[in-house]
Design an enzyme around this catalytic site. Structure first.
Site, PDB file in Angstrom:
ATOM      1  N   ASN A 151       4.667   2.717  -8.080  1.00 19.05           N
ATOM      2  CA  ASN A 151       5.667   3.427  -7.224  1.00 19.05           C
ATOM      3  C   ASN A 151       6.729   3.579  -8.095  1.00 19.05           C
ATOM      4  O   ASN A 151       7.037   2.827  -9.213  1.00 19.05           O
ATOM      5  CB  ASN A 151       6.181   2.412  -6.059  1.00 19.05           C
ATOM      6  CG  ASN A 151       4.845   2.386  -4.906  1.00 19.05           C
ATOM      7  OD1 ASN A 151       4.381   3.279  -4.656  1.00 19.05           O
ATOM      8  ND2 ASN A 151       5.091   1.030  -4.482  1.00 19.05           N
ATOM      9  N   CYS A 173      -2.640   3.839  -1.881  1.00 18.16           N
ATOM     10  CA  CYS A 173      -1.614   2.867  -1.244  1.00 18.16           C
ATOM     11  C   CYS A 173      -2.220   2.169  -0.047  1.00 18.16           C
ATOM     12  O   CYS A 173      -2.928   3.001   0.701  1.00 18.16           O
ATOM     13  CB  CYS A 173      -0.488   3.692  -0.648  1.00 18.16           C
ATOM     14  SG  CYS A 173       0.718   2.817   0.062  1.00 18.16           S
ATOM     15  N   HIS A 174      -1.951   1.087   0.319  1.00 21.71           N
ATOM     16  CA  HIS A 174      -2.510   0.024   1.316  1.00 21.71           C
ATOM     17  C   HIS A 174      -1.901   0.075   2.738  1.00 21.71           C
ATOM     18  O   HIS A 174      -1.991  -0.405   3.591  1.00 21.71           O
ATOM     19  CB  HIS A 174      -3.120  -1.201   0.955  1.00 21.71           C
ATOM     20  CG  HIS A 174      -1.671  -2.070   0.349  1.00 21.71           C
ATOM     21  ND1 HIS A 174      -1.845  -2.967  -0.483  1.00 21.71           N
ATOM     22  CD2 HIS A 174      -0.375  -1.957   0.717  1.00 21.71           C
ATOM     23  CE1 HIS A 174      -0.678  -3.486  -0.798  1.00 21.71           C
ATOM     24  NE2 HIS A 174       0.126  -2.779  -0.158  1.00 21.71           N
ATOM     25  N   HIS A 210       4.628   6.335   1.778  1.00 14.24           N
ATOM     26  CA  HIS A 210       5.412   5.521   2.447  1.00 14.24           C
ATOM     27  C   HIS A 210       6.237   5.985   3.430  1.00 14.24           C
ATOM     28  O   HIS A 210       7.054   5.281   4.333  1.00 14.24           O
ATOM     29  CB  HIS A 210       6.371   4.802   1.402  1.00 14.24           C
ATOM     30  CG  HIS A 210       5.706   3.703   0.740  1.00 14.24           C
ATOM     31  ND1 HIS A 210       6.344   3.335  -0.776  1.00 14.24           N
ATOM     32  CD2 HIS A 210       4.478   3.235   0.739  1.00 14.24           C
ATOM     33  CE1 HIS A 210       5.505   2.590  -1.120  1.00 14.24           C
ATOM     34  NE2 HIS A 210       4.371   2.406  -0.607  1.00 14.24           N
TER      35      HIS A 210
END
Length: 447
Positions: A151, A173-174, A210
């Site tokens: 990130n 991304c999880h 995000h």
């Protein structure tokens, strides 16, 4: 041409190979997967950390993977089929400035690695690093597939493409996995049905990292958006927690109240945790974390966690122990297997926008599902975000584009304009400029 001789000769190049988080997850997942074998080359600016991971890796699993610490980007990349990037741009002291210096001006951040003053500063540090990595991939492994975990995801991945347009890179991304788990729990809570795997909840996702959103979701034949509306109405005020798991017990937990609030406002399900979501919006949530039942993660916690992991690492090295053979829940190994022709997979990735997200700028990094198969990552056309969300996302896309460009050209003026345009920077121009200068000069005096 992407080609490997056999599946027992795979080379994975790990940039950030001294990692005590992502690298250990990879070791564990590789040890559990019997489809592939080969070499994992570990490169890190902290050479000793990579050497320790070499020892731990070679004591993990059944010996199908050989781990080797190397000293240069050329050595790690030469002959690589897969490249993984998982680095910390700077130090935790840098991140301490990113997160806590703005608090003097009443600006609070819950993570500080993607947007907000901290995300912008981290991005400006990361861009030159990723430019160097992109040039090395171009020179030594141009046909490799590149998976980025670092990130700010959008800025880092965008930099790879700006420097090497022919790169085959995507970000993973999880956060969406957590949303699938929440929806699975909702199915049990509202419908009384057991969901055995979070992958059984199918989600249609789009947005930016995000700040990704679910506009359709299903389990078996059941449309889950109406169910979520009922779930949200029931738990909007109290928040939702599993029995015995309070949001107060971990700095990474929340009660999902911000997600519920945003669903009520926009009619789509936010597919990230509350800590990340809060930073994309003006500071109303961040100034009342207790009310909204989430945490502002202090860097002191990260430093304590780093020290704990270092002690664990030293113990594992001394005792010649490998990682615990336990599935991490990440999809990296399954993605690698699919790219090598060992199956097919649909999962969320971050890629340049070629129209998969309508109305957001082309080439900007966006997050959607993608179909992954041998030597192909095909983003799924996902339509448009709800208009209100699109307006919020577009502002951040503009900033991310500016940060990537400013980091490459050392354009301090452009970097400040992105800083001033961030929704968390609710200061007059003079105060904003003072904060910007203080943050930049603290750890990047030559920018």
């Amino acid at each position: 041409m992407f080609y490997i001789s056999t599946l027992d000769q795979i080379k994975i190049a790990y940039i950030g190979g001294g990692s005590q988080g992502w690298a250990r997850s990879l070791m564990s997942d590789l040890s559990l997967d019997d489809r592939m074998s080969g070499t994992v080359a570990l490169y890190d600016l902290n050479v000793e950390a990579a050497q320790k991971n070499e020892i731990i890796g070679n004591n993990s699993g059944d010996g199908r993977w050989r781990y080797e610490a190397v000293s240069t980007l050329k050595k790690v990349l030469s002959g690589a089929d897969i490249v993984i990037i998982s680095i910390l741009p700077g130090t935790l002291d840098d991140m301490e400035t990113d997160v806590h210096l703005p608090e003097r001006y009443g600006i609070y951040q819950s993570v500080g690695d993607t947007v907000g003053p901290g995300g912008i500063m981290r991005g400006l540090r990361a861009v030159p690093m990723f430019a160097e990595i992109a040039r090395a991939i171009r020179d030594y492994a141009p046909e490799s597939w590149v998976i980025n975990y670092t990130n700010p995801m959008s800025v880092c991945t965008r930099t790879l493409y700006k420097v090497f347009p022919g790169i085959k890179a995507f970000g993973c991304c999880h956060e969406i996995f957590g949303t699938q788990k929440l929806l699975a729990e909702m199915v049990t809570d509202r419908l009384g049905l057991e969901v055995k795997r979070r992958e059984d909840v199918h989600v249609h996702v789009l947005g930016i990292n995000h700040f990704t959103w679910v506009t359709a979701a299903s389990y078996r034949h059941i449309d889950l958006l109406p169910v979520f509306r009922d779930f949200c109405a029931h738990y909007a005020e109290s928040g939702y927690e599993l029995e015995g798991e309070s949001w107060k017990d971990s700095v990474f937990r929340s009660a999902h109240r911000i997600g519920f609030d945003l669903f009520e406002a926009y009619g789509a399900i936010p597919a990230a945790g509350d800590r990340h979501l809060a930073e994309f919006l003006p500071g109303c949530y961040l100034k009342q974390p207790e009310t909204w039942k989430f945490h502002l993660t202090p860097i002191s916690f990260r430093k304590q966690d780093r020290d704990r992991k270092q002690k664990e690492t030293d113990h594992m090295v001394q005792q010649k122990q490998g990682v615990e053979r336990k599935a991490s829940g990440e999809e990296g190994v399954n993605i690698i297997a699919a790219l090598l022709g060992l199956g097919e997979l649909v999962t969320n990735v971050n890629l340049p926008n070629q129209g998969q997200v309508a109305h957001l700028p082309l080439e900007a990094i966006v997050e959607t599902n993608a179909f992954i198969t041998r030597n192909r990552v095909q983003p799924i056309v996902s339509g448009a975000l709800p208009k209100g969300v699109e307006m919020l996302a577009a502002r951040h896309v503009s900033n991310q584009e500016a940060v990537a460009e400013a980091g490459l050209t050392k354009d301090r003026g452009l970097a400040f304009q992105a800083f001033l345009n961030d929704p968390l920077v609710t200061l007059d121009r003079r105060d904003a400029e003072q904060l910007f200068d203080d943050m930049l000069s603290k750890h990047q005096p030559n920018f």
